[in-house]
Design a protein around this motif. Sequence first.
Motif, PDB file in Angstrom:
ATOM      1  N   LEU A 193       0.834  -1.207   0.000  1.00 55.04           N
ATOM      2  CA  LEU A 193       0.000   0.000   0.000  1.00 55.04           C
ATOM      3  C   LEU A 193       0.868   1.256   0.000  1.00 55.04           C
ATOM      4  O   LEU A 193       0.547   2.241  -0.661  1.00 55.04           O
ATOM      5  CB  LEU A 193      -0.940  -0.004   1.204  1.00 55.04           C
ATOM      6  CG  LEU A 193      -2.043  -1.062   1.171  1.00 55.04           C
ATOM      7  CD1 LEU A 193      -2.861  -1.017   2.461  1.00 55.04           C
ATOM      8  CD2 LEU A 193      -2.933  -0.890  -0.043  1.00 55.04           C
ATOM      9  N   GLU A 194       1.985   1.204   0.726  1.00 54.98           N
ATOM     10  CA  GLU A 194       2.913   2.344   0.748  1.00 54.98           C
ATOM     11  C   GLU A 194       3.483   2.608  -0.650  1.00 54.98           C
ATOM     12  O   GLU A 194       3.566   3.751  -1.089  1.00 54.98           O
ATOM     13  CB  GLU A 194       4.043   2.074   1.735  1.00 54.98           C
ATOM     14  CG  GLU A 194       5.079   3.182   1.788  1.00 54.98           C
ATOM     15  CD  GLU A 194       6.227   2.845   2.723  1.00 54.98           C
ATOM     16  OE1 GLU A 194       7.375   2.775   2.230  1.00 54.98           O
ATOM     17  OE2 GLU A 194       5.972   2.649   3.927  1.00 54.98           O
ATOM     18  N   GLN A 195       3.862   1.550  -1.355  1.00 58.19           N
ATOM     19  CA  GLN A 195       4.406   1.709  -2.701  1.00 58.19           C
ATOM     20  C   GLN A 195       3.345   2.236  -3.664  1.00 58.19           C
ATOM     21  O   GLN A 195       3.636   3.074  -4.511  1.00 58.19           O
ATOM     22  CB  GLN A 195       4.988   0.386  -3.199  1.00 58.19           C
ATOM     23  CG  GLN A 195       6.256   0.005  -2.467  1.00 58.19           C
ATOM     24  CD  GLN A 195       6.660  -1.434  -2.701  1.00 58.19           C
ATOM     25  OE1 GLN A 195       5.832  -2.344  -2.748  1.00 58.19           O
ATOM     26  NE2 GLN A 195       7.967  -1.642  -2.840  1.00 58.19           N
ATOM     27  N   ILE A 196       2.126   1.762  -3.519  1.00 52.64           N
ATOM     28  CA  ILE A 196       1.019   2.262  -4.346  1.00 52.64           C
ATOM     29  C   ILE A 196       0.815   3.752  -4.078  1.00 52.64           C
ATOM     30  O   ILE A 196       0.671   4.549  -5.000  1.00 52.64           O
ATOM     31  CB  ILE A 196      -0.281   1.469  -4.063  1.00 52.64           C
ATOM     32  CG1 ILE A 196      -0.167   0.035  -4.566  1.00 52.64           C
ATOM     33  CG2 ILE A 196      -1.505   2.163  -4.653  1.00 52.64           C
ATOM     34  CD1 ILE A 196      -0.211  -0.132  -6.053  1.00 52.64           C
ATOM     35  N   THR A 212      -1.093   5.943  -7.807  1.00 54.51           N
ATOM     36  CA  THR A 212      -2.029   5.106  -8.545  1.00 54.51           C
ATOM     37  C   THR A 212      -2.794   4.234  -7.561  1.00 54.51           C
ATOM     38  O   THR A 212      -2.334   3.986  -6.461  1.00 54.51           O
ATOM     39  CB  THR A 212      -1.297   4.220  -9.570  1.00 54.51           C
ATOM     40  OG1 THR A 212      -2.277   3.467 -10.288  1.00 54.51           O
ATOM     41  CG2 THR A 212      -0.320   3.268  -8.932  1.00 54.51           C
ATOM     42  N   ASN A 213      -3.949   3.778  -7.955  1.00 47.91           N
ATOM     43  CA  ASN A 213      -4.721   2.867  -7.120  1.00 47.91           C
ATOM     44  C   ASN A 213      -4.795   1.490  -7.754  1.00 47.91           C
ATOM     45  O   ASN A 213      -5.562   0.653  -7.313  1.00 47.91           O
ATOM     46  CB  ASN A 213      -6.139   3.403  -6.897  1.00 47.91           C
ATOM     47  CG  ASN A 213      -6.138   4.634  -6.018  1.00 47.91           C
ATOM     48  OD1 ASN A 213      -5.326   4.731  -5.101  1.00 47.91           O
ATOM     49  ND2 ASN A 213      -7.017   5.568  -6.296  1.00 47.91           N
ATOM     50  N   GLY A 217      -1.373  -2.225 -12.300  1.00 46.13           N
ATOM     51  CA  GLY A 217      -0.712  -1.274 -13.181  1.00 46.13           C
ATOM     52  C   GLY A 217       0.723  -0.939 -12.795  1.00 46.13           C
ATOM     53  O   GLY A 217       1.465  -0.378 -13.590  1.00 46.13           O
ATOM     54  N   LEU A 218       1.114  -1.283 -11.594  1.00 40.26           N
ATOM     55  CA  LEU A 218       2.468  -0.984 -11.135  1.00 40.26           C
ATOM     56  C   LEU A 218       3.328  -2.229 -11.299  1.00 40.26           C
ATOM     57  O   LEU A 218       3.195  -3.191 -10.563  1.00 40.26           O
ATOM     58  CB  LEU A 218       2.452  -0.524  -9.673  1.00 40.26           C
ATOM     59  CG  LEU A 218       3.781  -0.052  -9.098  1.00 40.26           C
ATOM     60  CD1 LEU A 218       4.347   1.117  -9.907  1.00 40.26           C
ATOM     61  CD2 LEU A 218       3.618   0.353  -7.639  1.00 40.26           C
ATOM     62  N   LEU A 219       4.186  -2.208 -12.325  1.00 43.26           N
ATOM     63  CA  LEU A 219       5.029  -3.368 -12.640  1.00 43.26           C
ATOM     64  C   LEU A 219       6.375  -3.305 -11.940  1.00 43.26           C
ATOM     65  O   LEU A 219       6.967  -4.332 -11.634  1.00 43.26           O
ATOM     66  CB  LEU A 219       5.234  -3.470 -14.151  1.00 43.26           C
ATOM     67  CG  LEU A 219       3.968  -3.513 -15.007  1.00 43.26           C
ATOM     68  CD1 LEU A 219       4.338  -3.668 -16.472  1.00 43.26           C
ATOM     69  CD2 LEU A 219       3.020  -4.591 -14.550  1.00 43.26           C
ATOM     70  N   GLY A 220       6.856  -2.096 -11.717  1.00 42.83           N
ATOM     71  CA  GLY A 220       8.146  -1.919 -11.070  1.00 42.83           C
ATOM     72  C   GLY A 220       8.209  -0.558 -10.416  1.00 42.83           C
ATOM     73  O   GLY A 220       7.407   0.329 -10.714  1.00 42.83           O
ATOM     74  N   LEU A 221       9.175  -0.394  -9.514  1.00 37.45           N
ATOM     75  CA  LEU A 221       9.306   0.868  -8.800  1.00 37.45           C
ATOM     76  C   LEU A 221      10.762   1.088  -8.410  1.00 37.45           C
ATOM     77  O   LEU A 221      11.405   0.197  -7.851  1.00 37.45           O
ATOM     78  CB  LEU A 221       8.432   0.849  -7.540  1.00 37.45           C
ATOM     79  CG  LEU A 221       8.423   2.103  -6.670  1.00 37.45           C
ATOM     80  CD1 LEU A 221       7.833   3.288  -7.432  1.00 37.45           C
ATOM     81  CD2 LEU A 221       7.658   1.843  -5.381  1.00 37.45           C
TER      82      LEU A 221
END
Length: 126
Positions: free
Chosen positions: A43-46, A51-52, A56-60
Amino acid sequence: MLSMHLAYREFQRLLEQALTGLPPEFQEALENVAILSQSWPSLEQIDLTGTNDHYGLLGLYQGVSLPDRGSYDMVLPDTITLFRRPIQAQCRTRAELEAEVRTTLLHEIAHYLGWGEEEMRRLGVE
């Protein structure tokens, strides 16, 4: 969607293969950065990305990009994290999965290098 979800260890092997297959200039630039994988973004990374969408988040990339570093001694490593389940959800075949892991890794390394989205598109790292 890839019909069979890869286990964490197999995904980690794909990530390691992508890392060792990078062009030398990318490999040599990696300093004080940990390359990680996890099943889903936290949740922190989101929240960090604004983004929610868990899919959709593949990498960070989390850290201070190379151009913005001053004295960077005695600090914890920056991190590049690839998210296994969202990446797998984007792929139908093993070949697509391997390509997406490589592309996502390159994209996050480009953030580490301080490249903007426009420069990444121009250089084909999207």
